[in-house]
Design a protein around this motif. Structure first.
Motif, PDB file in Angstrom:
ATOM      1  N   ASP A 111     -29.427  12.832  32.020  1.00  0.00           N
ATOM      2  CA  ASP A 111     -29.837  13.062  33.404  1.00  0.00           C
ATOM      3  C   ASP A 111     -28.810  13.810  34.246  1.00  0.00           C
ATOM      4  OD1 ASP A 111     -32.296  11.773  33.028  1.00  0.00           O
ATOM      5  OD2 ASP A 111     -31.355   9.821  33.278  1.00  0.00           O
ATOM      6  N   ASN A 112     -27.642  14.062  33.696  1.00  0.00           N
ATOM      7  CA  ASN A 112     -26.602  14.807  34.409  1.00  0.00           C
ATOM      8  C   ASN A 112     -26.424  16.155  33.738  1.00  0.00           C
ATOM      9  OD1 ASN A 112     -25.831  12.669  36.175  1.00  0.00           O
ATOM     10  ND2 ASN A 112     -24.771  11.702  34.470  1.00  0.00           N
ATOM     11  N   SER A 113     -25.821  17.074  34.436  1.00  0.00           N
ATOM     12  CA  SER A 113     -25.468  18.332  33.776  1.00  0.00           C
ATOM     13  C   SER A 113     -24.208  18.095  32.955  1.00  0.00           C
ATOM     14  CB  SER A 113     -25.238  19.438  34.803  1.00  0.00           C
ATOM     15  OG  SER A 113     -24.018  19.241  35.472  1.00  0.00           O
ATOM     16  N   LEU A 114     -24.056  18.859  31.905  1.00  0.00           N
ATOM     17  CA  LEU A 114     -22.855  18.752  31.087  1.00  0.00           C
ATOM     18  C   LEU A 114     -21.622  19.092  31.908  1.00  0.00           C
ATOM     19  CD1 LEU A 114     -21.474  18.279  28.384  1.00  0.00           C
ATOM     20  CD2 LEU A 114     -22.054  20.636  27.760  1.00  0.00           C
ATOM     21  N   SER A 115     -21.722  20.086  32.754  1.00  0.00           N
ATOM     22  CA  SER A 115     -20.586  20.479  33.603  1.00  0.00           C
ATOM     23  C   SER A 115     -20.164  19.348  34.528  1.00  0.00           C
ATOM     24  CB  SER A 115     -20.934  21.724  34.420  1.00  0.00           C
ATOM     25  OG  SER A 115     -21.208  22.805  33.557  1.00  0.00           O
ATOM     26  N   ALA A 116     -21.131  18.669  35.140  1.00  0.00           N
ATOM     27  CA  ALA A 116     -20.814  17.540  36.025  1.00  0.00           C
ATOM     28  C   ALA A 116     -20.187  16.398  35.229  1.00  0.00           C
ATOM     29  CB  ALA A 116     -22.068  17.065  36.751  1.00  0.00           C
ATOM     30  N   TRP A 117     -20.715  16.160  34.033  1.00  0.00           N
ATOM     31  CA  TRP A 117     -20.147  15.112  33.178  1.00  0.00           C
ATOM     32  C   TRP A 117     -18.695  15.430  32.858  1.00  0.00           C
ATOM     33  CZ3 TRP A 117     -17.598  14.416  28.683  1.00  0.00           C
ATOM     34  CH2 TRP A 117     -17.538  13.114  28.189  1.00  0.00           C
ATOM     35  N   LEU A 118     -18.411  16.680  32.514  1.00  0.00           N
ATOM     36  CA  LEU A 118     -17.049  17.077  32.177  1.00  0.00           C
ATOM     37  C   LEU A 118     -16.097  16.910  33.350  1.00  0.00           C
ATOM     38  CD1 LEU A 118     -17.825  20.217  30.004  1.00  0.00           C
ATOM     39  CD2 LEU A 118     -16.762  18.076  29.220  1.00  0.00           C
ATOM     40  N   GLU A 119     -16.563  17.206  34.554  1.00  0.00           N
ATOM     41  CA  GLU A 119     -15.721  17.035  35.739  1.00  0.00           C
ATOM     42  C   GLU A 119     -15.285  15.589  35.916  1.00  0.00           C
ATOM     43  OE1 GLU A 119     -17.363  18.645  39.350  1.00  0.00           O
ATOM     44  OE2 GLU A 119     -17.902  20.514  38.353  1.00  0.00           O
ATOM     45  N   MET A 120     -16.172  14.666  35.608  1.00  0.00           N
ATOM     46  CA  MET A 120     -15.882  13.243  35.825  1.00  0.00           C
ATOM     47  C   MET A 120     -15.300  12.542  34.598  1.00  0.00           C
ATOM     48  SD  MET A 120     -19.097  12.121  38.310  1.00  0.00           S
ATOM     49  CE  MET A 120     -19.944  11.411  36.978  1.00  0.00           C
ATOM     50  N   HIS A 121     -15.670  12.989  33.386  1.00  0.00           N
ATOM     51  CA  HIS A 121     -15.336  12.200  32.203  1.00  0.00           C
ATOM     52  C   HIS A 121     -14.612  12.957  31.095  1.00  0.00           C
ATOM     53  CE1 HIS A 121     -17.867   9.103  33.889  1.00  0.00           C
ATOM     54  NE2 HIS A 121     -18.892   9.940  33.932  1.00  0.00           N
ATOM     55  N   SER A 122     -14.121  14.138  31.341  1.00  0.00           N
ATOM     56  CA  SER A 122     -13.491  14.919  30.267  1.00  0.00           C
ATOM     57  C   SER A 122     -12.315  14.182  29.627  1.00  0.00           C
ATOM     58  CB  SER A 122     -13.061  16.289  30.770  1.00  0.00           C
ATOM     59  OG  SER A 122     -12.082  16.157  31.769  1.00  0.00           O
ATOM     60  N   HIS A 123     -11.691  13.289  30.357  1.00  0.00           N
ATOM     61  CA  HIS A 123     -10.572  12.517  29.810  1.00  0.00           C
ATOM     62  C   HIS A 123     -11.011  11.586  28.675  1.00  0.00           C
ATOM     63  CE1 HIS A 123     -12.363   9.868  32.826  1.00  0.00           C
ATOM     64  NE2 HIS A 123     -11.844   8.856  32.145  1.00  0.00           N
TER      65      HIS A 123
END
Length: 88
Positions: free
Chosen positions: A9-21
């Motif tokens: 339900d999220n964009s991959l880009s938004a996910w990466l901004e929040m969870h890339s760690h």
């Protein structure tokens, strides 16, 4: 630990901004539902990004060249090949 991150339900880009760690080198992504329509033209990660063929056909989303498509049977094998699966 090898993890399959299932982005729905999220964009991959938004996910990466929040969870890339949270990403490890051996991790991968499976994208479906509304996330399919938000994929960038070029891959934003080194990890493999998968999608189900049936989801692509149903959504009529544009398929970027980096996206690896899996049949339903291959999708089950993919999920089982990871030690952990997390749905976002």
């Amino acid at each position: 630990m090898k993890t399959l991150h299932w982005i729905r339900d999220n964009s991959l880009s938004a996910w990466l901004e929040m969870h890339s760690h949270l990403l490890e080198q051996e991790d991968a992504f499976l994208v479906s539902e509304s996330a399919l329509g938000t994929l960038p033209d070029s891959s934003p990660v080194l990890q493999t990004i998968y999608a189900r063929k049936s989801d692509i056909e149903n959504s009529k989303a544009t398929v970027p060249n980096y996206l690896v498509l899996k049949s339903d049977a291959e999708w089950v094998e993919l999920v089982l090949s990871f030690q952990q699966q997390v749905t976002w």
